[in-house]
Motif scaffolding. Structure first.
Motif, PDB file in Angstrom:
ATOM      1  N   PHE A   1       0.847  -1.194   0.000  1.00  0.00           N
ATOM      2  CA  PHE A   1       0.000   0.000   0.000  1.00  0.00           C
ATOM      3  C   PHE A   1       0.875   1.234   0.000  1.00  0.00           C
ATOM      4  N   ARG A   2       0.597   2.154  -0.923  1.00  0.00           N
ATOM      5  CA  ARG A   2       1.233   3.465  -0.944  1.00  0.00           C
ATOM      6  C   ARG A   2       0.133   4.506  -0.849  1.00  0.00           C
ATOM      7  N   SER A   3       0.494   5.769  -0.728  1.00  0.00           N
ATOM      8  CA  SER A   3      -0.509   6.807  -0.521  1.00  0.00           C
ATOM      9  C   SER A   3      -1.431   7.002  -1.713  1.00  0.00           C
ATOM     10  N   ASP A   4      -0.991   6.594  -2.916  1.00  0.00           N
ATOM     11  CA  ASP A   4      -1.819   6.815  -4.094  1.00  0.00           C
ATOM     12  C   ASP A   4      -2.124   5.545  -4.882  1.00  0.00           C
ATOM     13  N   ARG A   5      -1.627   4.388  -4.428  1.00  0.00           N
ATOM     14  CA  ARG A   5      -1.824   3.161  -5.203  1.00  0.00           C
ATOM     15  C   ARG A   5      -1.623   1.909  -4.364  1.00  0.00           C
ATOM     16  N   LEU A   6      -2.137   0.803  -4.888  1.00  0.00           N
ATOM     17  CA  LEU A   6      -1.844  -0.535  -4.385  1.00  0.00           C
ATOM     18  C   LEU A   6      -0.953  -1.197  -5.424  1.00  0.00           C
ATOM     19  N   THR A   7       0.097  -1.873  -4.992  1.00  0.00           N
ATOM     20  CA  THR A   7       0.948  -2.606  -5.914  1.00  0.00           C
ATOM     21  C   THR A   7       0.845  -4.087  -5.571  1.00  0.00           C
ATOM     22  N   PHE A   8       0.360  -4.867  -6.522  1.00  0.00           N
ATOM     23  CA  PHE A   8       0.229  -6.314  -6.353  1.00  0.00           C
ATOM     24  C   PHE A   8       1.375  -6.981  -7.090  1.00  0.00           C
ATOM     25  N   SER A   9       1.979  -7.998  -6.466  1.00  0.00           N
ATOM     26  CA  SER A   9       3.128  -8.657  -7.080  1.00  0.00           C
ATOM     27  C   SER A   9       2.916 -10.168  -7.142  1.00  0.00           C
ATOM     28  N   ASN A  10       3.615 -10.778  -8.097  1.00  0.00           N
ATOM     29  CA  ASN A  10       3.579 -12.229  -8.272  1.00  0.00           C
ATOM     30  C   ASN A  10       4.985 -12.668  -8.636  1.00  0.00           C
ATOM     31  N   SER A  11       5.711 -13.182  -7.651  1.00  0.00           N
ATOM     32  CA  SER A  11       7.074 -13.650  -7.898  1.00  0.00           C
ATOM     33  C   SER A  11       7.128 -15.174  -8.014  1.00  0.00           C
ATOM     34  N   ASN A  12       6.006 -15.796  -8.353  1.00  0.00           N
ATOM     35  CA  ASN A  12       5.909 -17.244  -8.495  1.00  0.00           C
ATOM     36  C   ASN A  12       6.678 -17.703  -9.731  1.00  0.00           C
ATOM     37  N   ALA A  13       7.607 -18.622  -9.558  1.00  0.00           N
ATOM     38  CA  ALA A  13       8.413 -19.126 -10.667  1.00  0.00           C
ATOM     39  C   ALA A  13       7.692 -20.212 -11.460  1.00  0.00           C
ATOM     40  N   SER A  14       6.525 -20.682 -10.990  1.00  0.00           N
ATOM     41  CA  SER A  14       5.807 -21.759 -11.667  1.00  0.00           C
ATOM     42  C   SER A  14       5.026 -21.282 -12.880  1.00  0.00           C
ATOM     43  N   GLY A  15       4.909 -19.980 -13.051  1.00  0.00           N
ATOM     44  CA  GLY A  15       4.207 -19.456 -14.212  1.00  0.00           C
ATOM     45  C   GLY A  15       2.720 -19.239 -14.025  1.00  0.00           C
ATOM     46  N   PHE A  16       2.214 -19.406 -12.810  1.00  0.00           N
ATOM     47  CA  PHE A  16       0.790 -19.224 -12.561  1.00  0.00           C
ATOM     48  C   PHE A  16       0.444 -17.743 -12.460  1.00  0.00           C
ATOM     49  N   THR A  17      -0.718 -17.383 -12.993  1.00  0.00           N
ATOM     50  CA  THR A  17      -1.255 -16.045 -12.817  1.00  0.00           C
ATOM     51  C   THR A  17      -2.047 -16.022 -11.527  1.00  0.00           C
ATOM     52  N   PHE A  18      -1.838 -14.992 -10.720  1.00  0.00           N
ATOM     53  CA  PHE A  18      -2.604 -14.811  -9.490  1.00  0.00           C
ATOM     54  C   PHE A  18      -3.677 -13.764  -9.726  1.00  0.00           C
ATOM     55  N   TYR A  19      -4.840 -13.990  -9.127  1.00  0.00           N
ATOM     56  CA  TYR A  19      -5.957 -13.058  -9.202  1.00  0.00           C
ATOM     57  C   TYR A  19      -6.181 -12.501  -7.804  1.00  0.00           C
ATOM     58  N   TYR A  20      -6.022 -11.204  -7.674  1.00  0.00           N
ATOM     59  CA  TYR A  20      -6.200 -10.541  -6.388  1.00  0.00           C
ATOM     60  C   TYR A  20      -7.566  -9.872  -6.333  1.00  0.00           C
ATOM     61  N   ASP A  21      -8.323 -10.193  -5.298  1.00  0.00           N
ATOM     62  CA  ASP A  21      -9.545  -9.466  -4.980  1.00  0.00           C
ATOM     63  C   ASP A  21      -9.160  -8.489  -3.871  1.00  0.00           C
ATOM     64  N   TYR A  22      -9.484  -7.218  -4.042  1.00  0.00           N
ATOM     65  CA  TYR A  22      -9.073  -6.227  -3.056  1.00  0.00           C
ATOM     66  C   TYR A  22     -10.239  -5.332  -2.667  1.00  0.00           C
ATOM     67  N   LEU A  23     -10.118  -4.799  -1.463  1.00  0.00           N
ATOM     68  CA  LEU A  23     -11.125  -3.907  -0.906  1.00  0.00           C
ATOM     69  C   LEU A  23     -10.389  -2.917  -0.025  1.00  0.00           C
ATOM     70  N   VAL A  24     -10.505  -1.627  -0.334  1.00  0.00           N
ATOM     71  CA  VAL A  24      -9.891  -0.565   0.466  1.00  0.00           C
ATOM     72  C   VAL A  24     -11.028   0.241   1.061  1.00  0.00           C
ATOM     73  N   PHE A  25     -11.021   0.385   2.387  1.00  0.00           N
ATOM     74  CA  PHE A  25     -12.139   1.076   3.010  1.00  0.00           C
ATOM     75  C   PHE A  25     -11.680   1.900   4.204  1.00  0.00           C
ATOM     76  N   GLN A  26     -12.494   2.882   4.517  1.00  0.00           N
ATOM     77  CA  GLN A  26     -12.309   3.744   5.683  1.00  0.00           C
ATOM     78  C   GLN A  26     -13.236   3.204   6.758  1.00  0.00           C
ATOM     79  N   ARG A  27     -12.742   3.020   7.935  1.00  0.00           N
ATOM     80  CA  ARG A  27     -13.575   2.509   9.028  1.00  0.00           C
ATOM     81  C   ARG A  27     -13.685   3.557  10.120  1.00  0.00           C
ATOM     82  N   GLY A  28     -14.903   3.844  10.502  1.00  0.00           N
ATOM     83  CA  GLY A  28     -15.141   4.777  11.592  1.00  0.00           C
ATOM     84  C   GLY A  28     -15.662   4.018  12.798  1.00  0.00           C
ATOM     85  N   ILE A  29     -15.304   4.474  13.967  1.00  0.00           N
ATOM     86  CA  ILE A  29     -15.773   3.860  15.191  1.00  0.00           C
ATOM     87  C   ILE A  29     -16.861   4.742  15.785  1.00  0.00           C
ATOM     88  N   ASN A  30     -18.048   4.202  15.927  1.00  0.00           N
ATOM     89  CA  ASN A  30     -19.177   4.981  16.459  1.00  0.00           C
ATOM     90  C   ASN A  30     -19.195   4.929  17.959  1.00  0.00           C
TER      91      ASN A  30
END
Length: 138
Positions: free
Chosen positions: A109-138
């Motif tokens: 996580f950076r201030s302006d982006r998410l960077t997803f990486s895949n350093s798998n040597a087997s050649g598989f493609t990874f699929y990332y599901d992501y959710l970025v949210f603000q949480r408030g405490i009531n």
């Protein structure tokens, strides 16, 4: 004419989120709850961005955030799968697979982006599901 909508950092409340004020009220000013139709402290969570990204082996993929969050950090939830079939927010079919494939991936996580990486040597493609949210405490 007053601005009624703000998405991002609200200096008067010192937090990130989404604000919508009633007609005639400037959304950038602080004030009582009656001045707002939508405020982060009215809800427990507000989603900033969510989605799915495919990352081929040996590559990184950047997902730009719709707002820059330089000092405050929202919550980031992500899951990685080897299947292109999405299940929001995670691919539950990852559990109990017969093939054991090491998941060498991650999310930065950076201030302006998410960077997803895949350093798998087997050649598989990874699929990332992501959710970025603000949480408030009531």
């Amino acid at each position: 004419m007053a601005n009624r909508f703000l998405a991002g950092y609200h200096a008067a409340f010192n937090q990130y989120g989404i604000w919508l004020s009633v007609p005639g009220v400037d959304v950038t000013a602080s004030g009582p709850a009656a001045n707002f139709l939508l405020r982060p402290d009215f809800k427990c969570e507000q989603i900033i961005i969510s989605g799915r990204v495919a990352v081929a082996a040996g590559f990184n993929v950047d997902v730009m955030l719709p707002i820059t969050v330089p000092t405050k950090r929202p919550y980031v939830q992500f899951g990685v799968a080897q299947s292109g079939v999405g299940q929001y927010p995670h691919d539950l079919s990852m559990i109990g697979t017969t093939a054991q494939i090491e998941c060498i991936g991650g999310c930065l996580f950076r201030s302006d982006r998410l960077t997803f990486s895949n350093s798998n040597a087997s050649g598989f493609t990874f699929y990332y599901d992501y959710l970025v949210f603000q949480r408030g405490i009531n």
